[in-house]
Design a protein around this motif. Structure first.
Motif, PDB file in Angstrom:
ATOM      1  N   THR A  29       1.042  -0.919  -0.031  1.00 33.14           N
ATOM      2  CA  THR A  29      -0.235  -0.178  -0.598  1.00 33.14           C
ATOM      3  C   THR A  29       0.760   1.203   0.404  1.00 33.14           C
ATOM      4  O   THR A  29       1.828   1.020   0.669  1.00 33.14           O
ATOM      5  N   HIS A  82      -0.053   7.968   1.225  1.00 31.14           N
ATOM      6  CA  HIS A  82      -1.231   8.804   0.585  1.00 31.14           C
ATOM      7  C   HIS A  82      -0.241  10.357   0.327  1.00 31.14           C
ATOM      8  O   HIS A  82      -0.522  10.673  -0.718  1.00 31.14           O
ATOM      9  N   ARG A 124      -4.029   4.271  -6.875  1.00 36.33           N
ATOM     10  CA  ARG A 124      -2.884   5.016  -5.611  1.00 36.33           C
ATOM     11  C   ARG A 124      -1.983   5.485  -6.437  1.00 36.33           C
ATOM     12  O   ARG A 124      -1.878   6.940  -5.629  1.00 36.33           O
ATOM     13  N   ASP A 151      -9.200   7.830  -3.083  1.00 41.06           N
ATOM     14  CA  ASP A 151      -7.992   7.917  -1.713  1.00 41.06           C
ATOM     15  C   ASP A 151      -8.703   7.838  -0.729  1.00 41.06           C
ATOM     16  O   ASP A 151      -8.368   7.326   0.508  1.00 41.06           O
ATOM     17  N   GLU A 184      -9.656   2.348   0.981  1.00 37.77           N
ATOM     18  CA  GLU A 184      -9.343   1.150   1.317  1.00 37.77           C
ATOM     19  C   GLU A 184      -8.873  -0.100   0.918  1.00 37.77           C
ATOM     20  O   GLU A 184      -9.885  -0.719   0.461  1.00 37.77           O
ATOM     21  N   ASP A 199      -5.366  -2.690  -2.005  1.00 38.60           N
ATOM     22  CA  ASP A 199      -4.402  -3.051  -1.680  1.00 38.60           C
ATOM     23  C   ASP A 199      -3.669  -3.578  -3.446  1.00 38.60           C
ATOM     24  O   ASP A 199      -4.707  -3.434  -4.180  1.00 38.60           O
ATOM     25  N   GLN A 224     -10.095  -7.368  -3.817  1.00 37.79           N
ATOM     26  CA  GLN A 224      -9.222  -5.927  -4.213  1.00 37.79           C
ATOM     27  C   GLN A 224     -10.985  -5.275  -4.457  1.00 37.79           C
ATOM     28  O   GLN A 224     -10.901  -4.210  -3.839  1.00 37.79           O
ATOM     29  N   GLN A 272     -17.263  -0.927   0.269  1.00 37.04           N
ATOM     30  CA  GLN A 272     -16.427   0.100   1.674  1.00 37.04           C
ATOM     31  C   GLN A 272     -17.782   0.666   0.172  1.00 37.04           C
ATOM     32  O   GLN A 272     -17.840   1.712   1.649  1.00 37.04           O
TER      33      GLN A 272
END
Lengths: 586, 206, 224
Positions: free
Chosen positions: A4, A7, A451, A459, A462, A464, A486, A493
């Motif tokens: 990961t 940010h 990412r 952003d 969460e 990977d 993923q 989410q």
């Protein structure tokens, strides 16, 4: 194997000043709303070397030409990025628009520009000096003219810009053929005599194939045969043709021949109004129309400088990730198909795809060609019952089915013995060749635009960036499974967080005002970096509209990938790159 | 063990085979129709589907969601006296927004006043160019052009649809898109009410 | 096929042998055999090809029509579904494939692009409909036609097959048993050998027009 990226790294602004590094040579592009640096063509290779080696922009993502016909100049635009993330660097070369238009080729720095430079030569007539194999790529040798030039008119040319005046208010119907002297979509040079024409055929192709084959090894030599696979072949995933030289069963030379589905997307796109391009983008990568919509909407929103409604952003992410899930499932099914597990795994994969398509149909109206995104949001809301369907899929059905696929396939001995140890590409070569997407990540480079250069609201989630280390076929298979997991994570989410509210920040209007400027919008499509480069001159139609298609760039190293491998592995090697012809040929 | 993968693979098909019959029997016991019924088709397209997945077109067909779009058609209102009133005012927005430019509208002028008649004289859609994008219906301010659900259009020749082929009654529109129809009717009524209120407000002043 | 479809009503069959005997015409029998085993060529061009594949998968299952055997070689195929945009570059291989198919052969133009060029018709590399080169039997509008629409097109094709008569079909008559279409050539643009004289005349006419226009407007007529 998951990394990961923090940010902070991705959001830091570019402090790079190319002008200070090359005072008096490189100047900033000062046109309003234009970015980047203008490099004289004499210094291009020198500057590009510095950009790559000193500044660390190791991935040259996009190369394209722009025809500034009224100003009588041509421009070549380069977009370079760092694989560690962060914003990109744009540099341009401007040359007078007089034949021959010549720009030095960057093929020695970034071999990944190979096909993109050939495309610019084919469509815009920009000659890249130093390019060793500058043949036409999308059209055929002998074709008349360079179609993307602004003064080149196609046979059915009616007007430069849509909407056409003949449609309303006096829209007496006629077929376009009736207005063409050849009664068809044809155009010939003056005094052309078809009987005297000697077709050039594939002489150049075979010449270049002969030049680039592996040297003959000592020992038992066999005859070398040139073998053409495609354009009609059951496992080339469409109308792709590969001209191969084989010695016994070993591939010693390969040239991809593309353009069999070249549908003039960019030429039509430059005639369309901005909104009219949206349904055309659906037909690029026809497995993932939502992802295509996403990229194009981002590019135009950047130009228009408008926000996206919050709820719409979530809907976009949900749709894009559903697209990724179904794409990867079908990918796995098709890969097994290519390996000889005729149809059964694909049948099960397509079943899940059908359920995802049901959702797309319910929200957008069409199964494949969704045309769902609008500038500032999406076209209509996701009703509650559809949301419930999405939840059912994301929480129950898709995880179960992915798990089932994993259980039945991953350990299957035939699959393992066909895939394991067949090396595709190593990370350094992959980056040099501008590869993006799962193929690059399978080599160990954690480069995912979601990412590395977050767009939309990625952003907030969460997840990977999954990588694998070996870069063989088996890793390429596994990484698709990982990415499905993923994507499901992101989906879960997004479903939880999605707020109520409007679905478009703008009023629906059929002609949007787009201020002059340029924008490069890119998304992580299931196949890699999908970029849209749009130049507006303030008129209702884009001046330049270029699609940086992941499939197209990802097959650039196909020859390097396949050399020395067995012919039986070719379909699998080609299969894992996961190309779609609509996007490859545009 | 060699051959395990093959057995495992076969078990998938085997399971699917039995699941179909188990489902059939359980539906039978519950006294429900599993085939040729809306409920059965819905079940087969849901997350709970286990056995057979096939929708046996043409005997049964997929449940079409309201938003589904195929080829556009023109809407006319049926007046109580039996006449047809076209909703299209030939404003030309659909022809302008159409991405492949497959809509052709002829608008004629009133010979007396010289002003355009708010009704198309001729209206063509080249169905073999139409890309089913739905823009015409989306941007039409009068709900005069609507995307149809009918996909059974295969023919033995090229098709260019004219007014005769395109015009369909508002009741048909209501039957395929009840939600959108209700919403549009409500909007229309609200607009008319606002207009009336405005007129009423303006009347005493004058 | 059940008895009522196959047998002809005008013959009186005695009650006791009705289950054992069917009176039909050769045509009906012949067409019934053909319509129930139309093998498509495994050949996709663009977006529509995906819907064609989907029509073969579990949900729509063209095997119910005897059309599940997709043959990668044209020599074993009865029907070519032109599924997608026909580009000029791809046309010579398509015509070659068609020529290699044995009679009886059918061509189905699936989707807007194959029927007339579709949304890409205005493009410089797009053929404005495969029917300019191959005889098309069924046109299926839609972009892309959904699998159900494709199956409806297949049913239409079956109806067409039903109407053919064994005595009249061209592949049992004298002369060449198969229709050969001359293969187009890729020149400065697509050259259809059947239309050579026409192309030559038109090229000469445009050239005359250009010189006339050039005399009045300067040289803006030439496009390259």
């Amino acid at each position: 194997m998951a990394t990961t990226l923090p940010h902070t790294e991705t959001t830091q602004p570019s402090t790079l000043d190319l002008g200070a590094r090359f005072p008096g040579v490189v100047s900033a592009d000062t046109r309003p709303s234009f970015k980047g640096w203008i490099v004289p063509k004499e210094n291009l290779i020198e500057v590009a070397t510095v950009i790559r080696d000193e500044f660390g922009y190791d991935l040259l993502s996009n190369v394209t030409g722009v025809d500034y016909f009224p100003e009588n100049k041509m421009e070549v635009v380069y977009h370079a990025y760092k694989t560690t993330g962060g914003p990109g660097l744009e540099f341009k070369v401007q040359v007078p628009r007089e034949d021959p238009v010549e720009v030095p080729s960057l093929i020695n720095l970034w071999p990944g520009v190979d096909f993109q430079e050939r495309e610019a030569w084919d469509l815009l007539g920009i000659k890249f000096t130093g390019h060793p194999d500058l043949r036409r790529i999308l059209m055929w040798e002998g074709y008349e003219g360079h179609p993307l030039r602004k003064d080149w008119k196609e046979p059915f040319h009616e007007e430069d810009f849509k909407p056409f005046k003949s449609r309303w208010p006096d829209g007496q119907f006629y077929y376009a053929e009736e207005k063409n002297p050849y009664q068809d979509n044809l155009k010939f040079p003056q005094d052309f005599d078809p009987e005297q024409w000697i077709p050039e055929g594939d002489a150049l192709l075979y010449g270049s194939l002969a030049r680039y084959t592996l040297p003959q090894e000592d020992g038992l030599g066999t005859d070398r045969i040139v073998l053409n696979m495609g354009p009609q072949h059951p496992s080339t995933h469409g109308v792709f043709r590969a001209a191969l030289t084989v010695e016994g069963e070993t591939i010693v030379g390969l040239k991809p021949v593309i353009g069999y589905l070249h549908r003039n997307h960019e030429k039509i796109g430059e005639r369309n109004t901005y909104i009219q391009n949206m349904p055309f983008t659906d037909r690029l990568d026809y497995f993932n129309s939502m992802a295509n919509n996403f990229g194009y909407a981002l590019a135009v929103e950047k130009l228009m400088n408008i926000p996206v409604a919050e709820r719409a952003d979530y809907i976009r992410v949900i749709m894009a990730e559903l697209t990724r899930v179904q794409n990867h499932l079908v990918f796995i099914g098709n890969l097994l198909n290519d390996l000889g597990a005729m149809y059964t795994p694909a049948l099960y994969a397509f079943e899940e795809r059908e359920l995802v398509l049901d959702i797309f149909e319910a929200v957008s109206g069409a199964r494949m060609m969704c045309n769902y995104f609008r500038f500032g949001g999406v076209v209509r809301d996701v009703p509650d019952d559809v949301m419930q369907k999405i939840k059912d899929l994301v929480y129950e059905r898709l995880p179960a089915k992915t798990e089932e696929m994993d259980r039945f396939l991953t350990e299957n001995e035939i699959l393992v013995s066909r895939l394991k140890g067949v090396h595709v590409i190593d990370s350094e070569t992959a980056v040099r060749y501008s590869m993006t997407g799962p193929v690059l990540r399978a080599t160990g480079v954690p480069y995912d635009i979601r990412r590395a250069d977050p767009y939309s609201i990625y952003d907030r989630f969460e997840f990977d960036v999954v990588t694998r280390t070996n870069g063989d076929l088996y890793d390429n298979y596994l990484i698709r499974l990982d990415e499905i997991w993923q994507s499901l994570r992101i989906l879960q989410q997004a479903i939880k967080q999605i707020p109520q509210g409007p679905i478009n920040s703008q009023k629906p209007q059929y002609q949007v005002r787009v201020p002059a400027g340029e924008a490069y919008g890119r998304v992580e499509s299931p196949k890699g970096e999908l970029g849209f480069y749009v130049i507006s001159n303030g008129k209702p139609n884009p001046w330049r509209y270029h699609v940086r298609a992941p499939s197209f760039v990802n097959i650039t190293p196909l020859e390097q990938i396949c050399l020395g491998k067995k012919i039986a592995d070719f379909v699998a090697l080609f299969g894992v790159i996961d190309v779609v012809m609509g996007e490859l040929d545009r | 063990m060699y051959g395990k993968g093959i057995l495992k693979g076969l078990s998938v098909t085997w399971k699917r085979f039995w699941d179909t019959y188990i489902d059939d029997i359980s539906w039978l016991l519950r006294g429900k129709k599993r085939y040729y019924s809306e409920e059965g088709i819905k079940h087969r397209s849901s997350k709970d589907q286990k056995g057979i997945f096939t929708i046996q077109y043409p005997e049964e067909r997929l449940i079409t969601p309201e938003e589904a779009r195929y080829i556009p058609f023109l809407v006319y209102d049926e007046k109580p006296d039996g006449t047809q009133e076209q909703r299209c005012t030939s404003c030309g927005i659909c022809a302008k927004v159409c991405p492949p430019q497959c809509i052709w509208i002829v608008r004629s002028n009133d010979p007396n006043t010289g002003r355009p008649i708010p009704e198309p004289t001729e209206f063509y859609i080249d169905v073999d160019i139409c890309m089913n994008c739905g823009f015409c219906a989306e941007y039409c301010p009068f709900d005069a052009i609507i995307m149809d659900h009918d996909f059974e259009l295969a023919s033995y020749g090229r098709s260019v649809y004219n007014m005769e082929k395109l015009l369909k009654p508002a009741s048909y529109y209501k039957s395929i898109r009840p939600g959108q129809y209700a919403k549009n009717e409500a909007e229309r009524k609200a607009k008319e009410a606002a207009k009336a209120a405005k007129a009423a407000a303006a009347a005493p002043k004058a | 096929m059940d008895n009522e479809k196959l047998s002809l009503p005008q013959y009186d069959i005695p009650q006791d042998i009705q289950n054992a005997v069917t009176v039909t015409t050769l045509d009906r029998l012949y067409n019934w055999g053909r319509r129930s085993s139309v093998w498509p060529l495994m050949f996709g061009l663009a977006c529509c090809a995906i819907e064609m594949i989907v029509a073969q998968t579990a949900r729509f299952d063209m095997a119910r029509f005897g059309m599940e055997v997709m043959r990668p070689t044209p020599r074993q195929a009865d029907m070519m579904i032109v599924a997608g945009t026909v580009t000029k570059k791809m046309l010579p291989p398509i015509v070659r494939l068609y020529n290699q198919m044995p009679e009886p052969k059918y061509v189905v133009a699936m989707g807007a692009c194959a029927s007339s060029g579709g949304p890409f018709k205005e493009g410089y590399n797009v053929v404005a409909g495969i029917d300019k080169f191959l005889p098309v039997d069924v046109y299926i509008p839609g972009c892309p036609p959904t699998p159900q629409a494709l199956i409806h097109g297949m049913i239409k094709l079956q109806e067409k097959i039903d109407r053919q008569s064994i005595g009249k079909v061209r592949w049992y008559r004298k002369g060449p048993d198969s229709v050969e279409v001359p293969i187009p050539i890729l020149g400065p643009d697509l050259i259809d050998p059947r239309r050579n004289p026409e192309i030559k005349d038109a090229a000469a006419a445009t050239s005359r027009a250009a010189t006339q226009e050039g005399a009045s407007h300067g040289d803006n007529a030439s496009s390259h």
